[in-house]
Design an enzyme around this catalytic site. Structure first.
Site, PDB file in Angstrom:
ATOM      1  N   GLU A 201      61.459  12.715  27.958  1.00  0.00           N
ATOM      2  CA  GLU A 201      60.627  11.551  27.654  1.00  0.00           C
ATOM      3  C   GLU A 201      59.188  11.803  28.087  1.00  0.00           C
ATOM      4  O   GLU A 201      58.971  12.310  29.197  1.00  0.00           O
ATOM      5  CB  GLU A 201      61.179  10.306  28.371  1.00  0.00           C
TER       6      GLU A 201
ATOM      7  N   ILE B 126      75.234  -3.197  34.398  1.00  0.00           N
ATOM      8  CA  ILE B 126      74.906  -3.224  32.967  1.00  0.00           C
ATOM      9  C   ILE B 126      76.173  -3.371  32.139  1.00  0.00           C
ATOM     10  O   ILE B 126      76.239  -4.183  31.208  1.00  0.00           O
ATOM     11  CB  ILE B 126      74.133  -1.960  32.551  1.00  0.00           C
TER      12      ILE B 126
ATOM     13  N   HIS C 124      62.487   3.834  25.747  1.00  0.00           N
ATOM     14  CA  HIS C 124      62.855   3.520  27.144  1.00  0.00           C
ATOM     15  C   HIS C 124      62.064   2.305  27.649  1.00  0.00           C
ATOM     16  O   HIS C 124      61.475   2.338  28.731  1.00  0.00           O
ATOM     17  CB  HIS C 124      62.616   4.731  28.060  1.00  0.00           C
TER      18      HIS C 124
ATOM     19  N   GLY D   4      79.328  -0.727  35.768  1.00  0.00           N
ATOM     20  CA  GLY D   4      78.522  -1.340  36.811  1.00  0.00           C
ATOM     21  C   GLY D   4      77.872  -2.607  36.301  1.00  0.00           C
ATOM     22  O   GLY D   4      78.400  -3.283  35.409  1.00  0.00           O
TER      23      GLY D   4
ATOM     24  N   ARG E   2      71.070   6.940  31.029  1.00  0.00           N
ATOM     25  CA  ARG E   2      70.073   7.995  31.174  1.00  0.00           C
ATOM     26  C   ARG E   2      70.294   9.039  30.092  1.00  0.00           C
ATOM     27  O   ARG E   2      71.424   9.360  29.722  1.00  0.00           O
ATOM     28  CB  ARG E   2      70.151   8.646  32.563  1.00  0.00           C
TER      29      ARG E   2
ATOM     30  N   ARG F 173      84.082   5.920  37.226  1.00  0.00           N
ATOM     31  CA  ARG F 173      84.381   7.137  37.998  1.00  0.00           C
ATOM     32  C   ARG F 173      85.805   7.114  38.548  1.00  0.00           C
ATOM     33  O   ARG F 173      86.559   8.074  38.399  1.00  0.00           O
ATOM     34  CB  ARG F 173      83.363   7.280  39.128  1.00  0.00           C
ATOM     35  N   THR F 174      86.161   6.040  39.188  1.00  0.00           N
ATOM     36  CA  THR F 174      87.526   5.868  39.683  1.00  0.00           C
ATOM     37  C   THR F 174      87.981   4.448  39.373  1.00  0.00           C
ATOM     38  O   THR F 174      87.169   3.536  39.232  1.00  0.00           O
ATOM     39  CB  THR F 174      87.614   6.101  41.206  1.00  0.00           C
TER      40      THR F 174
END
Length: 344
Positions: free
Chosen positions: A285, A172, A304, A170, A256, A192-193
């Protein structure tokens, strides 16, 4: 008239920019009713902060009128549907807003949620590049030799020709690829695809669907995770997946924490299967004091916060929100609308 409530801290200059978007907007913001910033640009505030009794009543009165919210309001996430009955749209201040939207009970409602996807991509990609260069140039050896006043000539490595696996192509992942390619790195993407006309082909030499993740990992010198936290991505990087990585590979997570099985990661770092890691996110966290991650010498640990760049991120947050406000008023599709099934 559309009532907009800003429910996290913004500097006055940004609030005024939002107010100036259109005369059809009624923008409500009270600095004393939102958590104060811990640093410039912070939208979370101190955990111990609470509104006064009178302040709470005034804030609830604002929420009751809100058609649009900037950010999820502190202390009113779980009851958001009840306290904001006129709510139609929430612009989150974070990229991974799926989890908080679920907690707010918005997934089965008509309330639109938009994320801050893209706002933090640059700083996160820079953190990754810092870690890649620190590893390949053996920065820790240089630091230790300097501390010991030891002149020790040694060979070094280069990023040129190394394979970088980006798990999550994506915003990032794409920002990272743009920065890594000039160093001569070969980019292998995982998403994912994958389709023939996928935009991610502009950033990677090879693309693999998530189901073929192991194939991508086996050939990679560096592995970077940028994925959001969803039921589908939970512990995607488990013991079996980590063992599929090339021995001596270096691992980075800026997505994440729950995407990675931390126990398996610790074992791989302790055994030497992975040569090192850099983490900006964690399963829990703040990271508990008893976590073995604190004691690993081959780990860079960031709490983070590597994407907290006040001047840049708040400027981009304001620009995104203003653009989306104009779209909302003109009944146009909003930027970064959350997919409530995929949670990103």
């Amino acid at each position: 008239m559309v009532t907009v409530v800003i429910s996290s801290y913004f500097e006055e200059e940004h609030v005024e920019r939002i107010r100036a978007v259109d005369e059809r907007l009624r923008v409500l913001y009270r600095e004393d009713l939102v958590p104060p910033p811990r640093w410039p640009g912070d939208h979370v505030g101190p955990t111990e902060w609470r509104r006064s009794k009178d302040g709470e009543e005034e804030f609830l009165a604002m929420l009751e009128e809100a058609e649009v919210l900037y950010d999820f309001p502190r202390s009113h996430v779980k009851d958001l549907v009840r306290v904001a009955p006129k709510l139609r749209w929430v612009q989150a201040s974070i990229a991974g807003a799926g989890e908080i939207a679920e907690k707010a009970g918005l997934l089965n409602t008509d309330v639109v949620v938009t994320t801050a996807r893209g706002v933090y991509s640059g700083p996160l990609a820079e953190f990754v590049m810092m870690a890649l260069l620190a590893h390949v140039k053996d920065l820790e050896r240089l630091r230790l030799d300097k501390a010991d006043k030891r002149w020790r000539e040694a060979h070094t490595e280069t990023l040129r020709g190394k394979t970088l696996c980006v798990v999550g192509m994506g915003n990032i992942g794409q920002a990272l690829a743009e920065r890594a390619q000039p160093f001569g790195m070969r980019i292998v993407g995982v998403k994912r695809t994958v389709s023939e006309d996928d935009a991610a082909w502009d950033y990677a030499e090879e693309l693999y669907a998530t189901r073929n993740l192991h194939l991508a990992l086996q050939k990679s010198d560096y592995v970077v995770v940028t994925l959001p936290g969803t039921p589908e991505t939970y512990h995607l990087l488990d013991a079996e997946t980590i063992s599929a990585m090339k021995r001596g590979a270096y691992f980075i997570n800026v997505g994440r924490g729950k995407v990675v099985d931390e126990r398996a990661l610790v074992k791989a770092l302790q055994s030497g299967h992975l040569s090192g890691a850099a983490l900006d996110v964690f399963e829990e966290e703040p990271l508990p004091q008893e976590s073995p991650l604190w004691d690993l010498k081959n780990l860079i640990l960031s709490p983070h916060s590597t994407d907290n760049v006040p001047g840049l991120t708040n400027e981009l947050q304001t620009q995104l929100f203003c653009d989306n406000l104009r779209r909302y008023l003109d009944n146009e599709p909003l930027i970064n609308e959350l997919n409530k099934k995929l949670l990103y």
